[in-house]
Design a protein around this motif. Structure first.
Motif, PDB file in Angstrom:
ATOM      1  N   ALA A 174      44.267  40.668  37.948  1.00  0.00           N
ATOM      2  CA  ALA A 174      44.083  39.357  38.608  1.00  0.00           C
ATOM      3  C   ALA A 174      43.681  38.234  37.662  1.00  0.00           C
ATOM      4  CB  ALA A 174      43.016  39.502  39.695  1.00  0.00           C
ATOM      5  N   ASP A 175      43.765  36.996  38.196  1.00  0.00           N
ATOM      6  CA  ASP A 175      43.349  35.800  37.451  1.00  0.00           C
ATOM      7  C   ASP A 175      41.953  35.350  37.856  1.00  0.00           C
ATOM      8  OD1 ASP A 175      46.042  35.347  36.295  1.00  0.00           O
ATOM      9  OD2 ASP A 175      46.564  35.028  38.412  1.00  0.00           O
ATOM     10  N   CYS A 176      41.532  35.748  39.048  1.00  0.00           N
ATOM     11  CA  CYS A 176      40.197  35.341  39.489  1.00  0.00           C
ATOM     12  C   CYS A 176      39.604  36.427  40.379  1.00  0.00           C
ATOM     13  CB  CYS A 176      40.246  34.002  40.232  1.00  0.00           C
ATOM     14  SG  CYS A 176      41.291  34.006  41.691  1.00  0.00           S
ATOM     15  N   TYR A 177      38.271  36.370  40.544  1.00  0.00           N
ATOM     16  CA  TYR A 177      37.543  37.398  41.294  1.00  0.00           C
ATOM     17  C   TYR A 177      36.719  36.751  42.400  1.00  0.00           C
ATOM     18  CZ  TYR A 177      33.664  40.657  42.278  1.00  0.00           C
ATOM     19  OH  TYR A 177      32.718  41.451  42.895  1.00  0.00           O
ATOM     20  N   ILE A 178      36.836  37.318  43.588  1.00  0.00           N
ATOM     21  CA  ILE A 178      36.036  36.830  44.720  1.00  0.00           C
ATOM     22  C   ILE A 178      35.241  38.010  45.283  1.00  0.00           C
ATOM     23  CG2 ILE A 178      36.066  35.715  46.986  1.00  0.00           C
ATOM     24  CD1 ILE A 178      38.827  34.621  46.349  1.00  0.00           C
ATOM     25  N   ASN A 179      33.948  37.813  45.456  1.00  0.00           N
ATOM     26  CA  ASN A 179      33.158  38.847  46.123  1.00  0.00           C
ATOM     27  C   ASN A 179      32.847  38.390  47.542  1.00  0.00           C
ATOM     28  OD1 ASN A 179      31.524  40.872  46.973  1.00  0.00           O
ATOM     29  ND2 ASN A 179      30.168  40.856  45.184  1.00  0.00           N
ATOM     30  N   ASP A 180      33.354  39.127  48.513  1.00  0.00           N
ATOM     31  CA  ASP A 180      33.090  38.802  49.920  1.00  0.00           C
ATOM     32  C   ASP A 180      32.492  40.007  50.642  1.00  0.00           C
ATOM     33  OD1 ASP A 180      33.012  36.733  51.716  1.00  0.00           O
ATOM     34  OD2 ASP A 180      34.963  37.144  52.598  1.00  0.00           O
ATOM     35  N   ALA A 181      31.906  40.920  49.846  1.00  0.00           N
ATOM     36  CA  ALA A 181      31.410  42.179  50.419  1.00  0.00           C
ATOM     37  C   ALA A 181      29.889  42.157  50.483  1.00  0.00           C
ATOM     38  CB  ALA A 181      31.895  43.354  49.573  1.00  0.00           C
ATOM     39  N   ASP A 197      32.041  39.910  35.077  1.00  0.00           N
ATOM     40  CA  ASP A 197      31.990  39.517  33.647  1.00  0.00           C
ATOM     41  C   ASP A 197      33.365  39.185  33.078  1.00  0.00           C
ATOM     42  OD1 ASP A 197      29.321  39.830  33.594  1.00  0.00           O
ATOM     43  OD2 ASP A 197      29.324  41.790  32.590  1.00  0.00           O
ATOM     44  N   TYR A 198      34.401  39.733  33.686  1.00  0.00           N
ATOM     45  CA  TYR A 198      35.761  39.470  33.173  1.00  0.00           C
ATOM     46  C   TYR A 198      36.300  38.114  33.625  1.00  0.00           C
ATOM     47  CZ  TYR A 198      35.895  44.238  31.523  1.00  0.00           C
ATOM     48  OH  TYR A 198      35.619  45.392  30.838  1.00  0.00           O
ATOM     49  N   PHE A 199      35.566  37.457  34.485  1.00  0.00           N
ATOM     50  CA  PHE A 199      36.052  36.180  35.028  1.00  0.00           C
ATOM     51  C   PHE A 199      34.953  35.113  34.922  1.00  0.00           C
ATOM     52  CE2 PHE A 199      38.107  39.691  37.255  1.00  0.00           C
ATOM     53  CZ  PHE A 199      39.458  39.381  37.110  1.00  0.00           C
ATOM     54  N   PRO A 200      34.497  34.798  33.705  1.00  0.00           N
ATOM     55  CA  PRO A 200      33.328  33.911  33.587  1.00  0.00           C
ATOM     56  C   PRO A 200      33.501  32.569  34.295  1.00  0.00           C
ATOM     57  CG  PRO A 200      34.387  34.298  31.442  1.00  0.00           C
ATOM     58  CD  PRO A 200      35.007  35.250  32.405  1.00  0.00           C
ATOM     59  N   ASN A 201      34.718  32.032  34.294  1.00  0.00           N
ATOM     60  CA  ASN A 201      34.922  30.728  34.947  1.00  0.00           C
ATOM     61  C   ASN A 201      35.740  30.817  36.227  1.00  0.00           C
ATOM     62  OD1 ASN A 201      33.623  29.364  32.792  1.00  0.00           O
ATOM     63  ND2 ASN A 201      35.477  29.764  31.578  1.00  0.00           N
ATOM     64  N   ASP A 202      36.060  32.032  36.629  1.00  0.00           N
ATOM     65  CA  ASP A 202      36.950  32.218  37.778  1.00  0.00           C
ATOM     66  C   ASP A 202      36.381  33.255  38.740  1.00  0.00           C
ATOM     67  OD1 ASP A 202      39.558  30.687  36.837  1.00  0.00           O
ATOM     68  OD2 ASP A 202      38.784  31.814  35.120  1.00  0.00           O
ATOM     69  N   LYS A 203      35.081  33.209  38.955  1.00  0.00           N
ATOM     70  CA  LYS A 203      34.439  34.145  39.891  1.00  0.00           C
ATOM     71  C   LYS A 203      33.749  33.315  40.967  1.00  0.00           C
ATOM     72  CE  LYS A 203      30.367  34.367  36.928  1.00  0.00           C
ATOM     73  NZ  LYS A 203      29.383  35.177  36.234  1.00  0.00           N
ATOM     74  N   MET A 204      33.779  33.822  42.166  1.00  0.00           N
ATOM     75  CA  MET A 204      33.203  33.027  43.264  1.00  0.00           C
ATOM     76  C   MET A 204      32.855  33.910  44.463  1.00  0.00           C
ATOM     77  SD  MET A 204      36.846  31.277  44.068  1.00  0.00           S
ATOM     78  CE  MET A 204      37.591  31.837  42.538  1.00  0.00           C
ATOM     79  N   PHE A 205      31.996  33.367  45.322  1.00  0.00           N
ATOM     80  CA  PHE A 205      31.706  34.037  46.592  1.00  0.00           C
ATOM     81  C   PHE A 205      32.804  33.726  47.587  1.00  0.00           C
ATOM     82  CE2 PHE A 205      27.226  33.047  45.197  1.00  0.00           C
ATOM     83  CZ  PHE A 205      26.896  34.353  44.907  1.00  0.00           C
ATOM     84  N   GLY A 206      33.076  34.692  48.459  1.00  0.00           N
ATOM     85  CA  GLY A 206      33.931  34.403  49.602  1.00  0.00           C
ATOM     86  C   GLY A 206      33.096  33.754  50.702  1.00  0.00           C
TER      87      GLY A 206
END
Ligand code: AMP
Length: 433
Positions: A174-181, A197-206
């Motif tokens: 993937a290009d970005c990571y979302i945690n919605d769990a 950690d693999y998505f320092p600028n592309d991680k976000m909460f759902g």
């Protein structure tokens, strides 16, 4: 049918719209989304409650509507190896129905490279159960019971080492990571914490995570006063850290359910056969002393519905809670207690509720818990902010048809408890950090 009626308005409230996920441009991007699809299945592998699936939909739909594709990952149950009973393929059709697009399925979460690479905007792929791999939890499996400390240490080091590759593979899709769990946010697992950690600028909460975090902040950080916590359930030991944290934060603390009798006994009351933990009496006294010192009002049960056996049809008798006769066991809150608690609830501006005030699973002893649900709905109607969490409390508001008459119903039992213990959840820290 996908039950969208249960979706609450506050998932979409304006302040949530300000968050990162709304500003992120998903056009042509692949988002790997950790959801909690650990839903209950019956013996025919049919979903008996799809709340967790439904509550993740706003986030998944947001990515698809924004021109992205989703790679959905979750655990289901607690398999210790590949086991078809715990396969996420049982839910793929329902997820497709809820999402409104056919969801593809990857039979091995570590071998989904080609399927992930082929995803086009608007498409979705569900990965097989992450917990088929020990690396997800990062705990060694299959160790002999008599393994030496050295063997245990080596096994732990081995799984930690292979965990890096496991996470790297998931991230590579993937290009970005979302945690919605939110339900697993209190676990520092590969998919809930390490992958960020693999998505320092592309991680976000759902949206679901964000809603849960805001709900807890509304109570613990930005509460309108008076703030009341109602803590029930079976044992003081399982909620000791919760009580110790809350006693420093709330104005009123209502302690109900089985755990209340340890407090009554600590103060010299006679509790008959009621559930209690003698070894927790010093902690109970310490909590009461701290409350007094801080000016926090503690409300214990004053009147109890007792039974002679832990059965639904056992004879019932009402006692003053500090004078329960021998041979009787306190099993629910009685009218005088409920009246006193109701006054506290209705005079509060913020209310947190976790845990039943009686043996909720026995219908003849569920009245007290159902009454609390009703009081919370009334308080909410009068303008209070109300947050409900924990299996039985959520079941009580749902059973009364009040799930949309309280301010927020949490989807995370353990995660919510750890948050109200004052701990930072690894799944939250990984995104914020
Ligand atoms: P918890 O998981 O700590 O929230 O506790 C939930 C359990 O507490 C339920 O299974 C209830 O039956 C139990 N419980 C609540 N009140 C009592 C009581 N007075 N005596 C025994 N168990 C109780």
């Amino acid at each position: 049918m996908c039950n969208f009626a249960d979706l609450k308005d506050n998932i979409y409230t304006n302040d949530i719209m300000q968050q990162f996920i709304d500003k992120y441009d998903f056009t042509g991007k692949k988002a790997i989304v950790r959801v909690d699809f650990n839903v209950p299945l019956n013996e025919n592998f049919e979903i008996t409650d799809d709340t967790r699936i439904v509550r993740a939909m706003p986030t998944l739909k947001k990515v698809l509507a924004g021109g992205g594709s989703v790679i959905i990952m979750s655990h289901l149950g607690r398999p210790k190896k590949v086991d078809p009973k715990f396969s996420l393929k049982h839910i793929v059709n329902h997820v497709s129905e809820c999402l409104g697009v056919p969801v593809q399925f990857a039979e091995d979460c570590q071998k989904a490279d080609e399927q992930a690479a082929a995803l086009k905007p608007g498409e979705a792929l569900l990965l097989e159960n992450l917990r088929y791999y020990a690396e997800e939890e990062g705990k060694p499996r299959g160790l002999a019971e008599d393994a030496s400390d050295e063997e245990k240490k080596a096994a732990k080091a081995a799984v930690k080492a292979s965990q890096k590759e496991f996470v790297k593979k998931l991230a590579s899709y993937a290009d970005c990571y979302i945690n919605d769990a939110f339900g697993t946010a209190h676990r520092a697992h590969a998919s809930t914490a390490l992958i960020a950690d693999y998505f320092p600028n592309d991680k976000m909460f759902g949206y679901l995570m964000e809603g849960e975090i805001k709900a807890i902040d509304n109570v613990l950080k930005n509460a309108q006063r008076p703030l009341t916590a109602i803590i029930g359930g079976s044992k003081v030991s399982s909620k000791l850290a919760v009580l110790k944290n809350l006693v420093g934060k709330v104005d009123n603390l209502i302690i109900g359910g089985g755990m209340g009798y340890t407090f009554i006994k600590a103060q010299g009351g006679k509790i008959g056969l009621s559930l209690h933990e003698d070894e927790l009496i010093p902690d109970a006294l310490e909590i009461l002393a701290t409350a007094k010192e801080k000016g926090v009002n503690v409300y214990l049960s004053i009147q109890t519905v007792a039974g002679q056996a832990f059965e639904n049809d056992t004879p019932q008798r009402i006692f003053d809670t500090n004078n329960i006769a021998e041979g009787w066991e306190g099993m629910d809150a009685a009218p005088k207690t409920l009246e006193a608690w109701k006054k506290v609830i209705l005079s509060s501006k913020t209310i947190l509720w976790n845990g039943p005030v009686g043996v909720f699973e026995l219908p003849n002893f569920a009245k007290g818990t159902l009454q609390i649900a009703e009081d919370l709905a009334e308080a909410t109607k009068n303008g209070a902010y109300t947050l409900v969490g924990g299996g039985d409390s959520v079941a009580a508001v749902t059973q009364m048809g009040y799930a949309d008459k309280v301010s927020y119903v949490s989807t995370g039992g353990g995660a919510m408890l750890e948050a109200i213990e004052g701990k930072e959840l690894p799944g939250v820290a990984a995104i914020r950090g």
